[in-house]
Design an enzyme around this catalytic site. Structure first.
Site, PDB file in Angstrom:
ATOM      1  CB  SER A  76      -0.940   0.020   1.215  1.00  0.00           C
ATOM      2  OG  SER A  76      -0.197   0.151   2.418  1.00  0.00           O
ATOM      3  CE  LYS A 118      -2.635   2.035   4.848  1.00  0.00           C
ATOM      4  NZ  LYS A 118      -2.520   1.093   3.722  1.00  0.00           N
TER       5      LYS A 118
END
EC number: 3.4.21.89
Length: 649
Positions: A67, A168
């Site tokens: 991701s 993230k």
């Protein structure tokens, strides 16, 4: 204390003298006991130190998924294109099953092919070994004494399952209202006006780029088949076969496609008229490659630059990743300039196109002065006096010599680097988009979006490379599904099927109409609550760099019933990703059929060196076995020095 008391008691008492042999034996026993004690103490201290470091300051993490690619890699394969030698990585975490099959390869999901982001050649990678994700060090102390910064790469506890850590990029700060528009992030003010959020540090901007084309790595089969070069000497004369009005200029630059350089010298370098090099975006399609490999003539067509990501460019027997969808206008070009001589009225010009505008950097190599400007339909023409001047500054590109140059147009700001150092233009290099329009649309000029021109200078240009900025996709969870653990329906920023948008990439005006006519906020009449993120005190917004394949703030469910389902509270922050600790090693020897080194498996450790795979037996049941055709570890190997201890940007 007991030993100390015993020694005190014996002090002053007479004891029999020991013999030399007894003394020697006693000393040896004492040294043995002391050495053992020192060893035990050292181990205990080491464990205590490691515990303290892990608990209070730093901790090692392994990245499980892609991701955050291409900043951080999850389980992946290292790939080198057999046609153009471009090196890239593809994600391999989706080969694994879930629940009882976690960490086990599901046979139909095993990756079969990869597509090169540089030349778009698709080739077999089934036998390439897959490696575990990056091992990184996370600084847990940073946020104990200070506040997070926008664009930090952060480890935090997933709001829906606090026992699970996510990683993230932190993009939204407490008290802000944010919105994603055409790949960029905006802060919405109290007056409703949107302000673009820029990556202030160049290192961050550079880390978040994706390759478009490296001119040093052409595909051999394409060259042999006569496929057009993407960079070429160009004149804007509208001749037949032109791209965005640009066709071959037989007078200007001398192209050497063996050395991958272009030279301007002699009579071609004199005069007031600049001579152009131009990049036309000609990525081969699957059909083009089929024709080339069959010995047929390809039919190349220029197209828009889309948000293609090489990490996602793979296929398995049951899955083909939808990898590109949206036009990206934020580009960067890098090149080497070798100036052999400077004549009268010298100038080097670099141009980046984005929609209706052409953004330019003009450099006078006799003085080193650089000027930033733009030209659009609201300007009069090509004369420099008709351009809208933004900023000027002195640079190090002055006089004869070799220079490395980067010119970028990212987040509504122009940047120039000479020999790795950024030229300081200040806030004057920032601009308002064309017509102050909320949506910028591509034009025919975006088919040939990068150019370099020169006059009055003997110049050789090489090492040409084009990158694109990160494109955050506007994908939003449907509120009707947010209370389900496995969120289902979500909105796209433009509700056009992938195949329809991709069919229009060679026609920018048509692509723009399709995009605009189906835009989320305009055509779909979706309320702002769906695509705006309002953050409260101590709340942060998190997005993945691999926007196509990231489960982040945009798409989290809300089974927990939070006021802001997309927010991460400060108390959930674990720490800041600091540096790469130990990327996987580079195997040596025992090459696969495709010539990929994988090392040798260690006898007796087959379960460690080979993947476990789920296969269906004749009885219809699933069985887990060791797949000796799919290696995951081998020796010998060498450390990946290029990435060890590299800081995470």
């Amino acid at each position: 204390m007991a030993k100390a008391a015993a020694r005190t008691k014996s002090k002053g008492e007479k004891t029999p003298s020991a013999t030399p042999a007894q003394k020697k034996a006693k000393q040896k026993k004492s040294r043995s006991k002391d050495g053992t004690r020192d060893t035990i103490e050292s181990i205990v201290i080491a464990f205590i130190f490691a515990f303290l470091v892990r608990t209070f300051e730093a901790e090692a993490f392994v990245i499980p998924t892609g991701s955050m690619a291409e900043t951080l890699f999850g389980r992946h394969k290292d790939i080198e294109c057999p046609e153009c030698d471009f090196h890239f990585e593809i994600g391999a975490s989706e080969e694994f099953g879930r629940n009882q099959f976690e960490g086990v390869v599901i046979a139909p999901k095993r990756i079969q092919t990869a597509t090169c982001p540089n030349c778009r050649y698709e080739f077999d990678v089934k036998s390439n070994p897959a490696f575990r994700g990056d091992r990184i060090i996370v600084n847990k102390f940073t946020y104990e004494v200070g506040n997070p910064d926008r664009w930090d790469v952060v480890v935090f506890k997933y709001p829906e399952d606090p026992e699970t850590n996510y990683i993230k990029r932190l993009v939204g700060l407490p008290g802000e209202t944010l919105e994603i528009k055409q790949g960029d992030l905006y802060r919405i003010g109290e007056d409703g006006r949107a302000e673009i959020l820029r990556k202030q540090a160049y290192a961050k901007e550079q880390a978040m780029r994706f390759v478009v084309y490296d001119n040093n790595l052409p595909a051999s089969a394409l060259s042999e088949a006569g496929y057009p070069e993407r960079w070429f000497p160009a004149a804007k004369d509208g001749a037949p076969g032109n791209v965005a009005g640009w066709s071959l200029d037989a007078v200007g630059w001398d192209a050497d496609y063996e050395s991958r350089t272009f030279a301007l010298s002699g009579d071609a370098a004199t005069g007031d008229k600049p001579r152009w090099l131009r990049y036309r975006h000609l990525p081969p399609t699957e059909r083009d490659w089929e024709r080339v490999l069959a010995g047929e003539q390809p039919d190349p067509q220029a197209s828009l630059i889309l948000d293609f990501c090489g990490y996602n460019a793979w296929s398995s027997r049951i899955n083909q990743i939808d990898n590109q969808r949206y036009w990206v206008g934020d580009l960067a070009v890098s090149a080497s300039f070798d100036i052999a001589a400077i004549g009268e009225n010298p100038e080097v010009l670099i141009e980046l196109v984005e929609g209706e505008r052409r953004y330019r950097c003009r450099i006078d190599p006799s003085t080193g002065l650089a000027r930033l400007s733009f030209l659009d339909a609201l300007s009069a023409g090509d004369d420099p006096d008709d351009e809208m001047m933004l900023a000027e500054a002195d640079t190090w590109l002055k006089g004869e010599g070799a220079y490395d140059v980067v010119f970028s147009n990212t987040d509504d700001r122009l940047r120039l680097l000479i020999n790795g150092s950024e030229v300081k233009f200040g806030a004057a290099a920032e601009y308002q988009p064309y017509g102050a329009l909320e949506v910028q649309l591509p034009t025919g000029n975006d088919l040939a979006p990068v150019g370099i021109a020169a006059r009055g200078v003997d110049l050789t240009v090489g090492d040409l490379k084009i990158d694109r900025d990160i494109y955050y996709r506007g994908e939003y969870l449907n509120p009707l599904f947010e209370r389900f653990e496995q969120a289902g329906d979500f909105f796209l920023e433009s509700a056009v099927p992938d195949e329809v948008l991709n069919d229009a990439v060679t026609d920018p005006e048509r692509w723009g109409r399709l995009y605009l006519d189906n835009l989320l906020a305009l055509a779909q009449a979706v309320p702002p609550e769906v695509y705006r993120y309002e953050l409260g005190p101590d709340e942060f917004l998190m997005l993945g760099d691999n926007s196509q394949r990231s489960k982040d703030s945009r798409l989290w469910s809300n089974v927990r019933g939070a006021t802001h389902r997309y927010a991460v509270h400060r108390s959930a922050l674990v720490g800041k990703a600091f540096f790469f600790l130990w990327p996987h090693g580079l195997p040596i020897g025992n090459e696969t059929e495709d010539g990929v080194p994988q090392g040798w498996a260690i006898p007796g450790l087959e379960g460690f060196c080979y993947h476990k795979v789920v296969k269906r037996g004749p009885d219809g049941r699933d069985y887990v076995t060791i797949d000796e055709d799919y290696q995951q570890f081998g020796v010998p190997f060498i450390p990946n020095f290029a990435r060890i201890f590299r800081p995470i940007r």
